[in-house]
Motif scaffolding. Structure first.
Motif, short mmCIF file in Angstrom:
data_model
loop_
_atom_site.label_atom_id
_atom_site.label_comp_id
_atom_site.label_asym_id
_atom_site.label_seq_id
_atom_site.Cartn_x
_atom_site.Cartn_y
_atom_site.Cartn_z
N ARG B 15 24.34 21.83 35.69
CA ARG B 15 24.22 22.69 36.87
C ARG B 15 25.04 23.97 36.73
O ARG B 15 24.65 25.04 37.15
CB ARG B 15 24.67 21.93 38.10
N PHE B 16 26.22 23.84 36.12
CA PHE B 16 27.14 24.98 36.15
C PHE B 16 27.37 25.65 34.79
O PHE B 16 28.08 26.64 34.71
CB PHE B 16 28.50 24.53 36.70
N GLN B 17 26.79 25.11 33.72
CA GLN B 17 27.21 25.60 32.40
C GLN B 17 26.93 27.09 32.17
O GLN B 17 27.74 27.79 31.56
CB GLN B 17 26.61 24.75 31.28
N ALA B 18 25.79 27.58 32.66
CA ALA B 18 25.49 28.99 32.43
C ALA B 18 26.47 29.90 33.16
O ALA B 18 26.88 30.94 32.64
CB ALA B 18 24.06 29.29 32.86
N ARG B 19 26.88 29.49 34.36
CA ARG B 19 27.80 30.33 35.12
C ARG B 19 29.20 30.28 34.50
O ARG B 19 29.89 31.28 34.42
CB ARG B 19 27.85 29.88 36.58
N VAL B 20 29.59 29.09 34.07
CA VAL B 20 30.92 28.95 33.48
C VAL B 20 30.99 29.68 32.14
O VAL B 20 31.91 30.45 31.88
CB VAL B 20 31.27 27.45 33.32
N PHE B 21 29.98 29.45 31.31
CA PHE B 21 29.98 30.12 30.00
C PHE B 21 29.86 31.64 30.19
O PHE B 21 30.52 32.41 29.49
CB PHE B 21 28.82 29.58 29.14
N GLY B 22 29.02 32.05 31.14
CA GLY B 22 28.84 33.49 31.39
C GLY B 22 30.14 34.15 31.80
O GLY B 22 30.48 35.23 31.31
N LEU B 23 30.89 33.50 32.68
CA LEU B 23 32.17 34.08 33.11
C LEU B 23 33.16 34.11 31.94
O LEU B 23 33.83 35.13 31.71
CB LEU B 23 32.76 33.27 34.28
N ALA B 24 33.22 33.00 31.20
CA ALA B 24 34.14 32.95 30.06
C ALA B 24 33.81 34.06 29.06
O ALA B 24 34.70 34.76 28.56
CB ALA B 24 34.08 31.58 29.39
N LEU B 25 32.50 34.24 28.81
CA LEU B 25 32.07 35.28 27.86
C LEU B 25 32.40 36.67 28.39
O LEU B 25 32.82 37.55 27.63
CB LEU B 25 30.56 35.13 27.60
N SER B 26 32.23 36.86 29.68
CA SER B 26 32.56 38.17 30.28
C SER B 26 34.03 38.50 30.08
O SER B 26 34.39 39.65 29.87
CB SER B 26 32.27 38.16 31.78
N VAL B 27 34.88 37.49 30.14
CA VAL B 27 36.33 37.74 30.03
C VAL B 27 36.76 37.88 28.58
O VAL B 27 37.48 38.80 28.23
CB VAL B 27 37.13 36.60 30.72
N VAL B 28 36.31 36.96 27.71
CA VAL B 28 36.85 36.95 26.35
C VAL B 28 36.00 37.77 25.37
O VAL B 28 36.51 38.22 24.34
CB VAL B 28 37.04 35.51 25.80
N GLY B 29 34.70 37.95 25.67
CA GLY B 29 33.85 38.79 24.83
C GLY B 29 33.55 38.21 23.46
O GLY B 29 33.22 38.96 22.54
N ASP B 30 33.68 36.92 23.30
CA ASP B 30 33.48 36.30 21.99
C ASP B 30 32.82 34.93 22.22
O ASP B 30 33.38 34.10 22.95
CB ASP B 30 34.85 36.15 21.32
N THR B 31 31.66 34.73 21.61
CA THR B 31 30.88 33.53 21.92
C THR B 31 31.65 32.24 21.60
O THR B 31 31.67 31.31 22.41
CB THR B 31 29.56 33.54 21.12
N GLY B 32 32.28 32.20 20.43
CA GLY B 32 32.98 30.97 20.03
C GLY B 32 34.13 30.65 20.96
O GLY B 32 34.29 29.51 21.42
#
Lengths: 229, 170
Positions: B15-32
């Motif tokens: 349910r939440f993975q896209a939002r959580v990953f999207g926010l994390a990616l927005s902050v760190v800018g690195d997929t891994g």
């Protein structure tokens, strides 16, 4: 409501408090004031609400394939996979310790047991092995620690205490006062087991402690004077 | 959720993975790194589910706050703070809810519009503070403007956003 100079100083910091980026000392000072000032507290809540509502605006991005499986694996940690091995290791070590206890009570009739213990120790260049108990705050025995002096030296901890669970941080204090965090033992329904190699000699250990979360007790195992070998 | 049931965990992650990953990616800018952060956020929330107080707010808000804090810790540890907030500012968007138990969409159209309508001198430091975890002093140093000016701009910007959300001063 009159705004005091302290209110003014805290209001200036509120955006950083709401965003969770205020420096520790400033934060502590502000929190002391916020505990007593309703107006400033309300101001902080309103700013925090805005910050909370901003975070969901970050674009949703599907994670790489396999993400869900990795998360689920992390949520069900290797505890299960390890449980069998830990039981095996614990059984092995209990057997070794029983051998050790036998040797300490050796008499002329127990030479066979002593020989067995020596051979067991020799398997990993061991010199001795010892077992201590973890004392709970009420004085009861909450668990045991087995420490093996060899190459490598290692400890193995078993906990059987109460009915609650959670992670306990394992810390070792040496006789010369150094503290080292060794890892985390997961306790479920009052039971857990954990072990690892150690860099300090067993004779250099002053104590090993288990620190749990707020509602878990602090357990401690004291080591006696170095055993002469 | 606190029961640790495997099916509930799978549904929660989905349910939440896209939002959580999207926010994390927005902050760190690195997929891994974002993947590591997102994974840890789910683990933290799941392990501490028993301490979640429904009166505190939506689960999504709690989860995203933890994600953001972990992401900020990760970039601080690696000294990899992102420099330019404007791409993120342009990408910020509200999304329809996928959660049948939460009737509101994640994020508010008014808030997004309000943020994008702010003068850049206000929206830049807000994004740098809220999403990138920079202190006012760090923003002042990066942007080459006085600390007092940064604080004033963030306060004014947040006040306007509060107005957009209908949060009154009294």
């Amino acid at each position: 409501m009159t705004e005091t100079p302290e209110c003014a100083a805290v209001r200036e910091l509120i955006p950083e408090l709401a965003a969770g980026v205020a420096a520790g000392d400033e934060r502590a000072r502000a929190l002391r004031h916020l505990a007593t000032c309703t107006d400033c507290h309300r101001e902080l809540e309103a700013a925090a609400f805005v910050v909370d509502e901003l975070l969901p605006l970050a674009p949703a991005v599907e994670p790489p394939p396999g993400f869900e499986l990795k998360v689920l694996a992390a949520l069900n940690p290797p505890r299960r996979r390890w449980r069998g091995r830990l039981r095996l290791a614990a059984a092995f070590m209990v057997a070794v310790v029983l051998g050790g206890v036998g040797m300490w009570q050796v008499t002329a009739d127990d030479r066979r047991m002593a020989d067995s213990y020596r051979r067991t120790l020799a398997a990993a260049n061991g010199r001795y092995m010892t077992a201590k108990t973890f004392a709970a705050p009420d004085g009861s025995t909450a668990g045991r620690i087995f420490a093996y002096q060899g190459k490598p030296s290692w400890i193995f901890i078993t906990v059987q205490y109460g009915t609650t669970g959670g992670p306990y941080t394992v810390r070792l204090t040496t006789r010369d006062g150094r503290n080292e965090t060794l890892g985390t033992i997961m306790v479920q329904a009052g039971t857990g087991a954990w072990g690892r190699t150690i860099d300090v000699p067993v004779s250099g250990i002053a104590q090993v402690s288990l620190t749990g979360a707020d509602d878990l007790n602090y357990l401690i195992a004291g080591f006696g004077p170095p055993r002469s070998t | 959720m606190a029961s640790g049931d495997a099916e509930a965990a799978a549904a929660f992650v989905r349910r939440f993975q896209a939002r959580v990953f999207g926010l994390a990616l927005s902050v760190v800018g690195d997929t891994g790194l974002a993947e590591e952060v997102a994974q840890e956020a789910f683990v933290r929330v799941w392990r501490h589910a028993a301490t979640y107080d429904p009166r505190r707010g939506r689960v999504a808000t709690w989860l995203l706050t933890i994600t953001r804090n972990l992401a900020v810790d990760a970039i601080r540890l690696r000294h990899k703070h992102r420099a330019d907030p404007e791409p993120l500012l342009r990408a910020l968007q509200p999304a329809a809810t996928e959660d049948p138990f939460e009737t509101d969409p994640y994020g508010s159209d008014q808030l997004r519009a309000g943020l994008q309508a702010l003068p850049l001198e206000q929206s830049r430091p807000i994004v740098m503070s809220v999403f990138y975890g920079l202190t006012a002093k760090e923003i002042a140093d990066r942007e080459g403007i006085p600390l007092g000016t940064v604080k004033t701009r963030i306060r004014r910007g947040l006040a306007k956003l509060r107005h957009e959300l209908g949060v009154s001063d009294d």
